[in-house]
Design an enzyme around this catalytic site. Structure first.
Site: not given
Ligand code: NCD
Length: 310
Positions: A54-55, A82, A104, A132
């Protein structure tokens, strides 16, 4: 306002302003063509080092509804595999010309670090167990849309895995800024080690708050952060701290039930309660797009300032 890294970046006026802006964007999202040209030519990058449904989609939808261009970075198919560092990754992306990065990351402080490395605006979409902020903005907007703008003295209980929750930390700060009285409800092992700096109280006893709260917010047990080691079994957690059908029946008549998602149905919340008439869970998601439009617009439109501390 350059960044939104924490609720600490906002004062009361700034929070009110974002809610007012979000209300007007809610009107936009209800139109037949839910799009405005406000951020045409701006580039927004979503940089997600943790899984999200959702975010990430909410921020990307918000940016698109403002006509910004969106770049999506998926860690699983990137040069992070990598061995590329966070700093090299963001500086590479920034060199392409970007205006905002929505990040995030599993480490607390990652968004603050990024803000030191790039000129673009940084929005914290969740950093480890830390914060958040847009979730707290959408949660408080959702409460206000049901309870009116003055939520002074409103009694809010936040129940469950508080210790691992960036949502709880941001929500407590935002609710306190608006004058709500917050109680955390959890076993000791799921409460923060210290409540210093948390403007709220705490109890172990969910039964004692049921008849006495205006809003009950449930939190997910964060299995990926080893929360299950903090109590004997999920069944025992549900027996003492889950919002079962029986407990939901003992809530006051107007008590609202919220959950940031994703839910562990049958653990912290019974499916019948999650889908029941008191539940605002789908509305939280709906309001999230408007909040993120407000934040991106405020950061990128060169808006008139006013109240933003960051
Ligand atoms: C939360 C998160 O990622 O912090 N989810 C969300 O953004 N709505 C809560 C969680 O993962 O439990």
């Amino acid at each position: 306002m350059n960044h939104l890294l924490s609720i600490d970046d906002l004062d009361r006026a700034a929070l009110d302003e974002l809610h007012t802006l979000a209300e007007s964007f809610l009107e936009v999202t209800g139109r037949e063509i839910p799009k405005v040209p406000a951020l045409r030519g701006k580039v927004v990058v979503s940089l997600f080092y943790e899984d999200s449904t959702r975010t990430r989609l909410s921020f990307e939808t918000a940016a698109k509804r403002l006509s910004a261009d969106v770049m999506t970075f998926a860690v699983g198919s990137s040069s992070v595999k990598k061995g590329e560092s966070l700093r090299d990754t963001i500086q590479t992306i920034a060199a392409m010309g970007i205006d905002a990065v929505v990040v995030r990351h599993p480490s607390a402080g990652a968004a603050h670090q990024l803000a030191r490395w790039v000129d673009a605006s940084v929005v914290n979409a969740g950093d480890g167990r830390h914060e958040h902020p847009t979730q707290a903005l959408l949660d408080t907007l959702t409460i206000r849309r049901h309870r009116g703008p003055a939520i002074d003295g409103l009694r809010v209980a936040i129940v469950g895995d508080v210790r691992n929750s960036r949502v709880a930390r941001s929500d407590v700060k935002a609710l306190a800024l608006l004058g709500a009285e917050v109680t955390l409800v959890a076993p000791d092992t799921l409460l923060p080690p210290s409540l210093a700096g948390w403007p709220c109280t705490a109890t172990h006893d969910l039964e004692s708050v049921l008849g006495d709260v205006d809003v009950l917010m449930l939190l997910r047990i964060q299995r990926e952060r080893a929360a299950e080691a903090s109590f004997p079994s999920l069944r025992e957690f549900t027996a003492r701290w889950g919002l079962t059908v029986d407990r939901a029946a003992r809530l006051g008549p107007g008590t609202l039930v919220m959950h940031p998602g994703p839910m562990n149905r049958g653990v912290e919340i019974a499916p019948e309660v999650a889908d029941g008439p008191r539940s605002l869970i789908a509305e939280q998601v709906h309001n999230g797009v408007a909040i993120r439009m407000a934040v991106l617009w405020k950061l990128l439109s060169g808006g008139s300032g006013g109240g933003m501390v960051a």
